[in-house]
Scaffold this motif. Sequence first.
Motif, PDB file in Angstrom:
ATOM      1  N   VAL A   8       0.847  -1.196   0.000  1.00 41.04           N
ATOM      2  CA  VAL A   8       0.000   0.000   0.000  1.00 41.04           C
ATOM      3  C   VAL A   8       0.883   1.247   0.000  1.00 41.04           C
ATOM      4  O   VAL A   8       0.556   2.248  -0.630  1.00 41.04           O
ATOM      5  N   GLY A  12       0.485   3.964  -2.750  1.00 37.34           N
ATOM      6  CA  GLY A  12       0.186   5.318  -2.318  1.00 37.34           C
ATOM      7  C   GLY A  12       1.197   6.339  -2.798  1.00 37.34           C
ATOM      8  O   GLY A  12       0.896   7.526  -2.883  1.00 37.34           O
ATOM      9  N   ASN A  13       2.403   5.892  -3.122  1.00 29.91           N
ATOM     10  CA  ASN A  13       3.432   6.784  -3.652  1.00 29.91           C
ATOM     11  C   ASN A  13       3.472   6.799  -5.178  1.00 29.91           C
ATOM     12  O   ASN A  13       4.245   7.559  -5.754  1.00 29.91           O
ATOM     13  N   HIS A  40      -0.094   6.568   3.288  1.00 32.20           N
ATOM     14  CA  HIS A  40      -0.243   6.193   1.887  1.00 32.20           C
ATOM     15  C   HIS A  40      -1.677   5.798   1.568  1.00 32.20           C
ATOM     16  O   HIS A  40      -2.191   6.099   0.495  1.00 32.20           O
ATOM     17  N   LEU A  41      -2.336   5.122   2.508  1.00 29.82           N
ATOM     18  CA  LEU A  41      -3.737   4.765   2.317  1.00 29.82           C
ATOM     19  C   LEU A  41      -4.594   6.021   2.190  1.00 29.82           C
ATOM     20  O   LEU A  41      -5.560   6.050   1.431  1.00 29.82           O
ATOM     21  N   ARG A  43      -3.969   8.548   0.634  1.00 29.84           N
ATOM     22  CA  ARG A  43      -3.895   9.040  -0.741  1.00 29.84           C
ATOM     23  C   ARG A  43      -4.824   8.247  -1.666  1.00 29.84           C
ATOM     24  O   ARG A  43      -5.012   8.630  -2.811  1.00 29.84           O
ATOM     25  N   LEU A  44      -5.368   7.143  -1.148  1.00 34.66           N
ATOM     26  CA  LEU A  44      -6.169   6.258  -1.988  1.00 34.66           C
ATOM     27  C   LEU A  44      -7.667   6.322  -1.728  1.00 34.66           C
ATOM     28  O   LEU A  44      -8.459   6.015  -2.607  1.00 34.66           O
ATOM     29  N   SER A  70      -8.763   6.455  -7.219  1.00 36.99           N
ATOM     30  CA  SER A  70      -7.333   6.292  -6.960  1.00 36.99           C
ATOM     31  C   SER A  70      -6.695   5.216  -7.823  1.00 36.99           C
ATOM     32  O   SER A  70      -5.476   5.173  -7.947  1.00 36.99           O
TER      33      SER A  70
END
Length: 148
Positions: A8, A12-13, A40-41, A43-44, A70
């Motif tokens: 993840v 996420g990156n 990072h999650l 961002r999704l 995403s």
Amino acid sequence: GFCLGGGVGLVGNSDIVIAAEDAYFGLPEVDRGALGAATHLARLVPQHLMRTLYYTAKNIDAHQLHHHGSVYSVVPREELDTAALALAEEIAAKDTRVIRRAKEAINGIDPQHVHRSYRYEQGFTFELNLTGASDEARAAFVNGTGNA
């Protein structure tokens, strides 16, 4: 089919995500006495869903991430490489000077730098290790007695 924990973090990156139909994503860290990749999650998925997935250690599938915008596209597993290469070729055909500046601009408008927020999150994992909570959670997982 699975993309968990550090996976993840990679997704996420990523600038663009193309996922296989059978892919699912999640952060089992909470059940293992650790924290990680909520940065990072986030961002999704939207914030409230991120919190739910993080606290419960539940997974979300590629179609749901596509719904949230995403994941760019969801394709059959056997078409994953072809779809990724086609998109990469489309971007690679552009002026690299412009694409580099576009990436720099997008990274510059992130509300919080991902390295700083991930390091902050990992500080709590360190604290959980010091208190023994992480050891208890991992032992419960290994022994099959459930979540700590």
